[in-house]
Design a protein around this motif. Structure first.
Motif, PDB file in Angstrom:
ATOM      1  N   VAL A 101       0.861  -1.182   0.000  1.00  0.00           N
ATOM      2  CA  VAL A 101       0.000   0.000   0.000  1.00  0.00           C
ATOM      3  C   VAL A 101       0.901   1.236   0.000  1.00  0.00           C
ATOM      4  CG1 VAL A 101      -1.694   1.337   1.283  1.00  0.00           C
ATOM      5  CG2 VAL A 101      -1.893  -1.150   1.170  1.00  0.00           C
ATOM      6  N   HIS A 102       0.808   2.031  -1.057  1.00  0.00           N
ATOM      7  CA  HIS A 102       1.586   3.259  -1.178  1.00  0.00           C
ATOM      8  C   HIS A 102       0.716   4.443  -0.754  1.00  0.00           C
ATOM      9  CE1 HIS A 102       4.922   1.371  -3.325  1.00  0.00           C
ATOM     10  NE2 HIS A 102       4.016   0.676  -3.979  1.00  0.00           N
ATOM     11  N   ILE A 103       1.253   5.304   0.065  1.00  0.00           N
ATOM     12  CA  ILE A 103       0.547   6.500   0.531  1.00  0.00           C
ATOM     13  C   ILE A 103       1.251   7.705  -0.070  1.00  0.00           C
ATOM     14  CG2 ILE A 103      -0.085   7.866   2.542  1.00  0.00           C
ATOM     15  CD1 ILE A 103      -0.059   5.192   4.122  1.00  0.00           C
ATOM     16  N   ARG A 104       0.512   8.525  -0.805  1.00  0.00           N
ATOM     17  CA  ARG A 104       1.097   9.658  -1.521  1.00  0.00           C
ATOM     18  C   ARG A 104       0.513  10.969  -1.019  1.00  0.00           C
ATOM     19  NH1 ARG A 104       4.040   7.899  -5.761  1.00  0.00           N
ATOM     20  NH2 ARG A 104       3.748   5.730  -6.387  1.00  0.00           N
ATOM     21  N   ASN A 105       1.318  12.022  -1.128  1.00  0.00           N
ATOM     22  CA  ASN A 105       0.857  13.339  -0.705  1.00  0.00           C
ATOM     23  C   ASN A 105       0.122  14.039  -1.839  1.00  0.00           C
ATOM     24  OD1 ASN A 105       2.835  14.262  -2.472  1.00  0.00           O
ATOM     25  ND2 ASN A 105       4.316  14.682  -0.835  1.00  0.00           N
ATOM     26  N   ARG A 106      -0.209  15.315  -1.641  1.00  0.00           N
ATOM     27  CA  ARG A 106      -0.986  16.050  -2.643  1.00  0.00           C
ATOM     28  C   ARG A 106      -0.254  16.180  -3.969  1.00  0.00           C
ATOM     29  NH1 ARG A 106      -2.710  21.020   1.359  1.00  0.00           N
ATOM     30  NH2 ARG A 106      -4.181  19.856   2.688  1.00  0.00           N
ATOM     31  N   LYS A 107       1.075  16.154  -3.915  1.00  0.00           N
ATOM     32  CA  LYS A 107       1.871  16.250  -5.149  1.00  0.00           C
ATOM     33  C   LYS A 107       2.093  14.891  -5.796  1.00  0.00           C
ATOM     34  CE  LYS A 107       4.439  20.311  -3.532  1.00  0.00           C
ATOM     35  NZ  LYS A 107       5.795  20.854  -3.233  1.00  0.00           N
ATOM     36  N   ASN A 108       1.410  13.879  -5.291  1.00  0.00           N
ATOM     37  CA  ASN A 108       1.519  12.506  -5.798  1.00  0.00           C
ATOM     38  C   ASN A 108       2.914  11.936  -5.588  1.00  0.00           C
ATOM     39  OD1 ASN A 108       0.185  10.255  -6.889  1.00  0.00           O
ATOM     40  ND2 ASN A 108       1.058  10.628  -8.919  1.00  0.00           N
ATOM     41  N   GLU A 109       3.603  12.430  -4.550  1.00  0.00           N
ATOM     42  CA  GLU A 109       4.910  11.900  -4.202  1.00  0.00           C
ATOM     43  C   GLU A 109       4.740  10.815  -3.140  1.00  0.00           C
ATOM     44  OE1 GLU A 109       7.371  16.096  -4.757  1.00  0.00           O
ATOM     45  OE2 GLU A 109       6.511  15.538  -2.807  1.00  0.00           O
ATOM     46  N   ARG A 110       5.581   9.780  -3.218  1.00  0.00           N
ATOM     47  CA  ARG A 110       5.481   8.701  -2.238  1.00  0.00           C
ATOM     48  C   ARG A 110       5.874   9.209  -0.866  1.00  0.00           C
ATOM     49  NH1 ARG A 110       9.195   3.936  -3.620  1.00  0.00           N
ATOM     50  NH2 ARG A 110      10.768   5.390  -2.839  1.00  0.00           N
ATOM     51  N   HIS A 111       4.962   9.108   0.080  1.00  0.00           N
ATOM     52  CA  HIS A 111       5.186   9.587   1.445  1.00  0.00           C
ATOM     53  C   HIS A 111       5.449   8.432   2.401  1.00  0.00           C
ATOM     54  CE1 HIS A 111       4.786  12.308   4.890  1.00  0.00           C
ATOM     55  NE2 HIS A 111       4.045  11.374   5.451  1.00  0.00           N
ATOM     56  N   ALA A 112       4.744   7.330   2.202  1.00  0.00           N
ATOM     57  CA  ALA A 112       4.901   6.165   3.067  1.00  0.00           C
ATOM     58  C   ALA A 112       4.428   4.932   2.314  1.00  0.00           C
ATOM     59  CB  ALA A 112       4.115   6.335   4.374  1.00  0.00           C
ATOM     60  N   ALA A 113       4.784   3.765   2.832  1.00  0.00           N
ATOM     61  CA  ALA A 113       4.333   2.501   2.246  1.00  0.00           C
ATOM     62  C   ALA A 113       4.353   1.450   3.338  1.00  0.00           C
ATOM     63  CB  ALA A 113       5.229   2.083   1.081  1.00  0.00           C
ATOM     64  N   ILE A 114       3.470   0.469   3.200  1.00  0.00           N
ATOM     65  CA  ILE A 114       3.395  -0.596   4.200  1.00  0.00           C
ATOM     66  C   ILE A 114       3.019  -1.905   3.516  1.00  0.00           C
ATOM     67  CG2 ILE A 114       0.972  -0.081   4.764  1.00  0.00           C
ATOM     68  CD1 ILE A 114       1.638  -0.925   7.674  1.00  0.00           C
ATOM     69  N   LYS A 115       3.581  -2.992   4.018  1.00  0.00           N
ATOM     70  CA  LYS A 115       3.253  -4.329   3.502  1.00  0.00           C
ATOM     71  C   LYS A 115       3.317  -5.322   4.651  1.00  0.00           C
ATOM     72  CE  LYS A 115       2.638  -7.622   0.372  1.00  0.00           C
ATOM     73  NZ  LYS A 115       2.515  -8.762   1.311  1.00  0.00           N
ATOM     74  N   ILE A 116       2.312  -6.180   4.742  1.00  0.00           N
ATOM     75  CA  ILE A 116       2.303  -7.273   5.710  1.00  0.00           C
ATOM     76  C   ILE A 116       2.707  -8.533   4.974  1.00  0.00           C
ATOM     77  CG2 ILE A 116       0.885  -8.670   7.256  1.00  0.00           C
ATOM     78  CD1 ILE A 116      -0.836  -6.196   7.756  1.00  0.00           C
ATOM     79  N   ASP A 117       3.842  -9.115   5.355  1.00  0.00           N
ATOM     80  CA  ASP A 117       4.339 -10.307   4.672  1.00  0.00           C
ATOM     81  C   ASP A 117       3.662 -11.579   5.176  1.00  0.00           C
ATOM     82  OD1 ASP A 117       7.626  -8.862   4.650  1.00  0.00           O
ATOM     83  OD2 ASP A 117       6.134  -8.896   3.049  1.00  0.00           O
ATOM     84  N   SER A 118       3.400 -11.639   6.472  1.00  0.00           N
ATOM     85  CA  SER A 118       2.737 -12.826   7.017  1.00  0.00           C
ATOM     86  C   SER A 118       1.971 -12.451   8.272  1.00  0.00           C
ATOM     87  CB  SER A 118       3.760 -13.931   7.319  1.00  0.00           C
ATOM     88  OG  SER A 118       4.637 -13.538   8.350  1.00  0.00           O
ATOM     89  N   LEU A 119       0.904 -13.197   8.519  1.00  0.00           N
ATOM     90  CA  LEU A 119       0.081 -13.011   9.709  1.00  0.00           C
ATOM     91  C   LEU A 119      -0.174 -14.404  10.278  1.00  0.00           C
ATOM     92  CD1 LEU A 119      -2.906 -10.588  10.076  1.00  0.00           C
ATOM     93  CD2 LEU A 119      -2.989 -12.870  11.034  1.00  0.00           C
TER      94      LEU A 119
END
Length: 586
Positions: free
Chosen positions: A32-50
């Protein structure tokens, strides 16, 4: 970077409006990529295993960016523990430096009935923002629930080679496992490298041996993985989580040395067989990161090498243009060029000529030849030797370092003017049209047919690449529809004029391509990215014997893979401009 505190207090000191909670896609399914108003990558998260057992819930994954994560149960904070770990595979993929604690995280808590949500909080666009990621516990298969007859994971590391100058390594092997089984490469210190970023390929031998046990998943068992941070002699292990939940070693190998010369390294890499139609998928994941690092190290090394310069005769006191001509493989064309140059009085008065020797085998021969040629034709010229073969781009850049003119003309040693005044016409285009960054003429073969009248980009779907295409090659010049200066997508570097200001503006020629190809279109696209146009001037015509020296490299399978490699690197950098050009935007 990532904070794994159990409280979002780091944000409380900001007197800013708190935005509502937001919901995105599930990091259990994809990054999941989280982008700011300028469409720049601000954060990202991934769950590999649960992993869920009768009493414990464990969440393993990674998070990038300045953010805090916490676990919520039934919409309330719940006691949980969070630990951090390094994830060099994530740093490699994102091409960013890993923070001290690492990108990886493991969240554990006592398992209870109800709904669990992993929250990510970040300060973005001056607002504190919370993202909720509901966890799908029901889909989790616990170790106790796995079928006793499920096959245990299998695998083997066949080879691992690392360049000791860059610590970049390539690991080759195969692995068979169920979709919910964790499997990874681990170094001697226990740092993991996820196979999520590996290039997977078909292995008939593995399918034949284990197809009955693992079914269709065994067909793509092969892998190639790029990692860094290891050295020759280090051991790498292929690890898997077994049915009892304990990790096990499936295979181990000692890292051998990868050649530090980029061409030699590419010969080793390209020797790992992959269908031609899949190389465009493999190269960005494996080969390009390795070769790029080797190229960068090579460039730094070459910058410190001594340079030999010999000036014959007195050049114009204030030359308007510097003609830069790389020499590789042969020097017998030089005399023919000088003969044509002597017939052009404007060139003799306004141009300085710089030959760049780019082949150690030619130095002694050309040093003597140059003295004789100057005595015969009395046309001043300079030769430069940079102590090593730098390639077409590197030789051109070296020539520019010893140029003193307002304009630069890059010319192949096997290209010959057909009439005086050709160079003046090309420079007039640049002087009269400041919006034009580079201009190239028509080039013809020795038989008079068209070799170059601009370049286009052509799609090779079966290989997944865009290649440089010379339209109307082999036709009579009368069939060239262009009669005057025309804006085009790109022109060849065999004869290309540019101002020194614009050359410096784009940082010169890119030296990271292998052997040849795409360097000239890359140069043109850099100018276009800077807002300049590329022009074709059909009223100037030269004869070009086309790669007479380049053919010395051979036309084998390796050469084909080099072309594909360069094409993939080229389109990765310039896909938007390439596709715009095919839609008529130049």
């Amino acid at each position: 970077m990532l904070s794994l505190e159990n409280s979002p207090s780091k944000f409380n000191g900001h007197a800013r409006k708190k935005t509502p909670e937001k919901r995105l896609g599930s990091p259990q399914e994809a990054i999941v990529h989280i982008r700011n108003r300028k469409n720049e990558r601000h954060a990202a998260i991934k769950i590999d295993s649960l992993e869920a057992s009768n009493s414990q819930l464990k969440i393993i994954g990674w998070c990038f960016g300045e953010c805090t994560i916490k676990l919520v149960h039934n919409k309330r904070n719940t006691p949980h523990e969070i630990s951090r770990n390094r994830r060099l595979d994530v740093a490699n993929s994102l091409k960013v430096s890993e923070p001290e604690g690492g990108f990886g995280f493991t969240v554990t808590t006592t398992l209870q009935n109800g709904e669990y949500t992993l929250q990510l909080q970040t300060l973005m666009d001056e607002h504190e923002t919370t993202y909720d990621f509901p966890l799908n516990i029901k889909k989790t298969i616990t170790h106790q629930e796995k079928k006793s007859n499920s096959p245990q994971p299998l695998g083997f590391i066949e080879v691992a080679a690392v360049a000791n100058t860059t610590t970049d390594a390539v690991v080759v092997g195969w692995a068979l496992h169920s979709e919910d089984t964790a499997i990874w490469i681990e170094d001697e210190e226990g740092f993991p490298f996820s196979l999520q970023w590996a290039f997977r390929l078909f292995r008939q031998d593995v399918l034949d041996a284990y197809g009955n046990s693992f079914g269709h998943t065994s067909s793509m068992a092969g892998f190639m993985l790029h990692i860094n941070g290891v050295k020759p002699g280090n051991k790498l292990r292929l690890m898997a989580q077994m049915m009892d939940g304990e990790p096990a070693v499936l295979g181990e190998v000692e890292c051998t040395s990868l050649p530090t010369d980029p061409v030699a390294a590419s010969r080793w890499l390209f020797g790992i067989q992959t269908p031609m139609g899949q190389l465009h998928q493999r190269f960005p994941l494996v080969d390009i990161p390795v070769i790029n690092s080797l190229k960068e190290h090579q460039q730094h090394t070459q910058d410190d090498l001594p340079v030999q310069v010999r000036q014959l005769g007195q050049p114009p006191r204030q030359p308007l243009v510097s003609i830069i001509i790389p020499l590789y493989g042969r020097t017998d064309f030089v005399e023919h060029q000088l003969i044509e140059f002597t017939r052009d009085s404007w060139l003799a008065q306004h141009a300085e000529i710089i030959y760049v020797i780019d082949d150690p085998r030619l130095v002694e021969e050309f040093a003597a030849q140059a003295e004789l040629l100057y005595r015969l034709y009395r046309l001043p010229f300079r030769w430069v030797w940079g102590s090593t073969n730098r390639g077409f781009s590197g030789a051109n850049n070296l020539g520019v370092q010893h140029a003193s003119s307002e304009y630069l003309l890059f010319l192949n040693s096997d290209a010959f003017p057909q009439q005086p005044g050709w160079l003046q016409q090309m420079l007039d285009v640049l002087a009269d049209n400041p919006e034009i960054g580079a201009v190239g003429p028509r080039l013809v073969f020795a038989d008079g047919s068209i070799q170059h009248c601009s370049m286009e980009f052509s799609r090779r779907e079966e290989l997944g690449i865009w290649i440089n295409h010379h339209p109307r090659m082999g036709l009579d010049p009368k069939l060239d529809p262009h009669r005057e200066l025309t804006t085009v997508s790109a022109v060849t570097g065999a004869c290309l004029a540019v101002s020194r200001i614009n050359f410096d503006r784009i940082g010169g020629w890119d030296t990271s391509y292998l052997i040849g190809d795409f360097e000239d279109s890359d140069f043109c696209l850099k100018l276009r990215r800077a807002g300049l146009q590329i022009a074709y001037l059909p009223t100037v015509q030269l004869t070009h014997l086309e790669r007479q020296s380049f053919k010395l490299l051979g036309q084998d399978d390796f050469r084909t893979r080099v072309v594909i490699y360069n094409a993939v690197r080229h389109q990765t950098r310039w896909r938007d401009l390439i596709e715009a050009s095919t839609n008529g935007i130049v």
